[in-house]
Design a protein around this motif. Structure first.
Motif, PDB file in Angstrom:
ATOM      1  N   GLY A 107       0.815  -1.201   0.000  1.00  0.00           N
ATOM      2  CA  GLY A 107       0.000   0.000   0.000  1.00  0.00           C
ATOM      3  C   GLY A 107       0.847   1.247   0.000  1.00  0.00           C
ATOM      4  N   ILE A 108       0.229   2.322   0.363  1.00  0.00           N
ATOM      5  CA  ILE A 108       0.889   3.624   0.408  1.00  0.00           C
ATOM      6  C   ILE A 108       1.088   4.014   1.863  1.00  0.00           C
ATOM      7  N   ILE A 109       2.252   4.549   2.159  1.00  0.00           N
ATOM      8  CA  ILE A 109       2.535   5.023   3.501  1.00  0.00           C
ATOM      9  C   ILE A 109       3.027   6.468   3.400  1.00  0.00           C
ATOM     10  N   VAL A 110       2.558   7.320   4.304  1.00  0.00           N
ATOM     11  CA  VAL A 110       2.977   8.720   4.338  1.00  0.00           C
ATOM     12  C   VAL A 110       4.348   8.795   4.998  1.00  0.00           C
ATOM     13  N   THR A 111       5.272   9.524   4.365  1.00  0.00           N
ATOM     14  CA  THR A 111       6.633   9.653   4.898  1.00  0.00           C
ATOM     15  C   THR A 111       6.886  10.982   5.580  1.00  0.00           C
ATOM     16  N   ASP A 112       6.167  12.012   5.173  1.00  0.00           N
ATOM     17  CA  ASP A 112       6.333  13.327   5.797  1.00  0.00           C
ATOM     18  C   ASP A 112       5.152  14.206   5.455  1.00  0.00           C
ATOM     19  N   LEU A 113       5.028  15.285   6.197  1.00  0.00           N
ATOM     20  CA  LEU A 113       3.961  16.248   5.951  1.00  0.00           C
ATOM     21  C   LEU A 113       4.486  17.630   6.293  1.00  0.00           C
ATOM     22  N   ALA A 114       4.306  18.563   5.366  1.00  0.00           N
ATOM     23  CA  ALA A 114       4.653  19.962   5.612  1.00  0.00           C
ATOM     24  C   ALA A 114       3.410  20.791   5.340  1.00  0.00           C
ATOM     25  N   THR A 115       3.123  21.725   6.232  1.00  0.00           N
ATOM     26  CA  THR A 115       1.942  22.575   6.085  1.00  0.00           C
ATOM     27  C   THR A 115       2.314  24.011   6.418  1.00  0.00           C
ATOM     28  N   THR A 116       1.838  24.931   5.601  1.00  0.00           N
ATOM     29  CA  THR A 116       1.982  26.345   5.914  1.00  0.00           C
ATOM     30  C   THR A 116       0.584  26.942   6.012  1.00  0.00           C
ATOM     31  N   TYR A 117       0.353  27.715   7.046  1.00  0.00           N
ATOM     32  CA  TYR A 117      -0.943  28.331   7.283  1.00  0.00           C
ATOM     33  C   TYR A 117      -0.907  29.781   6.824  1.00  0.00           C
ATOM     34  N   LYS A 118      -1.923  30.183   6.076  1.00  0.00           N
ATOM     35  CA  LYS A 118      -1.989  31.532   5.525  1.00  0.00           C
ATOM     36  C   LYS A 118      -3.102  32.370   6.137  1.00  0.00           C
ATOM     37  N   ALA A 119      -4.173  31.718   6.619  1.00  0.00           N
ATOM     38  CA  ALA A 119      -5.298  32.427   7.221  1.00  0.00           C
ATOM     39  C   ALA A 119      -6.047  31.460   8.137  1.00  0.00           C
ATOM     40  N   GLU A 120      -6.818  32.017   9.042  1.00  0.00           N
ATOM     41  CA  GLU A 120      -7.613  31.200   9.948  1.00  0.00           C
ATOM     42  C   GLU A 120      -8.881  30.706   9.254  1.00  0.00           C
ATOM     43  N   ALA A 121      -9.333  29.544   9.689  1.00  0.00           N
ATOM     44  CA  ALA A 121     -10.647  29.037   9.300  1.00  0.00           C
ATOM     45  C   ALA A 121     -11.430  28.833  10.588  1.00  0.00           C
ATOM     46  N   HIS A 122     -12.741  28.948  10.492  1.00  0.00           N
ATOM     47  CA  HIS A 122     -13.600  28.891  11.677  1.00  0.00           C
ATOM     48  C   HIS A 122     -14.696  27.839  11.507  1.00  0.00           C
ATOM     49  N   ALA A 123     -15.382  27.575  12.586  1.00  0.00           N
ATOM     50  CA  ALA A 123     -16.454  26.576  12.576  1.00  0.00           C
ATOM     51  C   ALA A 123     -17.451  26.872  11.461  1.00  0.00           C
ATOM     52  N   ARG A 124     -17.842  25.827  10.780  1.00  0.00           N
ATOM     53  CA  ARG A 124     -18.810  25.841   9.682  1.00  0.00           C
ATOM     54  C   ARG A 124     -18.271  26.416   8.372  1.00  0.00           C
ATOM     55  N   ASP A 125     -16.993  26.824   8.340  1.00  0.00           N
ATOM     56  CA  ASP A 125     -16.409  27.242   7.064  1.00  0.00           C
ATOM     57  C   ASP A 125     -16.310  26.035   6.139  1.00  0.00           C
ATOM     58  N   ALA A 126     -16.751  26.193   4.919  1.00  0.00           N
ATOM     59  CA  ALA A 126     -16.536  25.174   3.888  1.00  0.00           C
ATOM     60  C   ALA A 126     -15.150  25.441   3.305  1.00  0.00           C
ATOM     61  N   LEU A 127     -14.325  24.410   3.240  1.00  0.00           N
ATOM     62  CA  LEU A 127     -12.980  24.539   2.696  1.00  0.00           C
ATOM     63  C   LEU A 127     -12.839  23.657   1.460  1.00  0.00           C
TER      64      LEU A 127
END
Length: 147
Positions: free
Chosen positions: A63-83
Motif C-alpha cells: 500500500g501507500i505510507i505517508v513519509t512526511d507532511l509539511a503545512t503552511t498556514y496563511k489564514a484562519e478558518a472557523h467553525a462551519r467554514d466550507a474549505l
C-alpha cells in the motif's frame, strides 16, 4: 530556522473536494486547530486516492505510507467554514512522490493553507519500501520524475 515556502505548479492539481470545519475542529483560539487540519488533509488524500481507484492498502499487503507532511498556514478558518481542498501529485521517484494540497475558503477566495505529503509504496508483510506500480504512475502522465 527558515520558514517553509510551499508553492506548486497549477497544472499538478487534478482533484478537488470540499470539507466543512466542525465545531470540534476548533481550538482555544477559536479557529481551526492544527491537528484537525492534518485530519482534514488525510481525508482529502483518501478521497483523492479513492477517486483515482488507488487503494491505500491492497489485498496483497502492499500500500501507500505517508513519509512526511509539511503545512503552511496563511489564514484562519472557523467553525462551519466550507474549505476546498485541491489535490495533486508531483515529483515521482522510483518509490513514491508528493501529494500536494491547496486549501481555500470558497466563500471569500481566501487561501487558508498549503501542504505537501510525501509518500512511498510499502509492502507491509515484508516491512519494506517497494517500487511504485506502473499502473499508478500511468494515472498521472503529466507528473515529472526525479529519479
Amino acid at each position: 530556522m527558515a520558514r517553509l515556502n510551499l508553492q506548486f505548479p497549477e497544472d499538478q492539481y487534478c482533484f478537488s473536494t470540499q470539507l466543512t470545519v466542525r465545531i470540534t475542529d476548533i481550538n482555544a483560539a477559536n479557529h481551526l486547530a492544527n491537528d484537525s487540519m492534518i485530519s482534514m488533509i488525510s481525508e482529502a488524500r483518501a478521497r483523492f486516492l479513492f477517486a483515482y481507484g488507488v487503494p491505500e492498502t491492497r489485498q496483497d499487503g502492499s500500500g501507500i505510507i505517508v513519509t512526511d507532511l509539511a503545512t503552511t498556514y496563511k489564514a484562519e478558518a472557523h467553525a462551519r467554514d466550507a474549505l476546498l481542498f485541491e489535490v495533486g501529485v508531483m515529483d515521482f521517484n522510483k518509490y513514491g512522490g508528493d501529494i500536494i494540497f491547496r486549501i481555500t475558503r470558497p466563500a471569500d477566495g481566501r487561501l487558508i493553507a498549503m501542504a505537501k505529503s510525501g509518500f512511498v509504496f510499502y509492502d507491509y508483510g515484508q516491512a519494506r519500501v517497494v517500487a511504485m506500480p506502473e499502473a499508478f504512475a500511468a494515472k498521472f502522465p503529466r507528473v515529472n520524475r526525479i529519479d
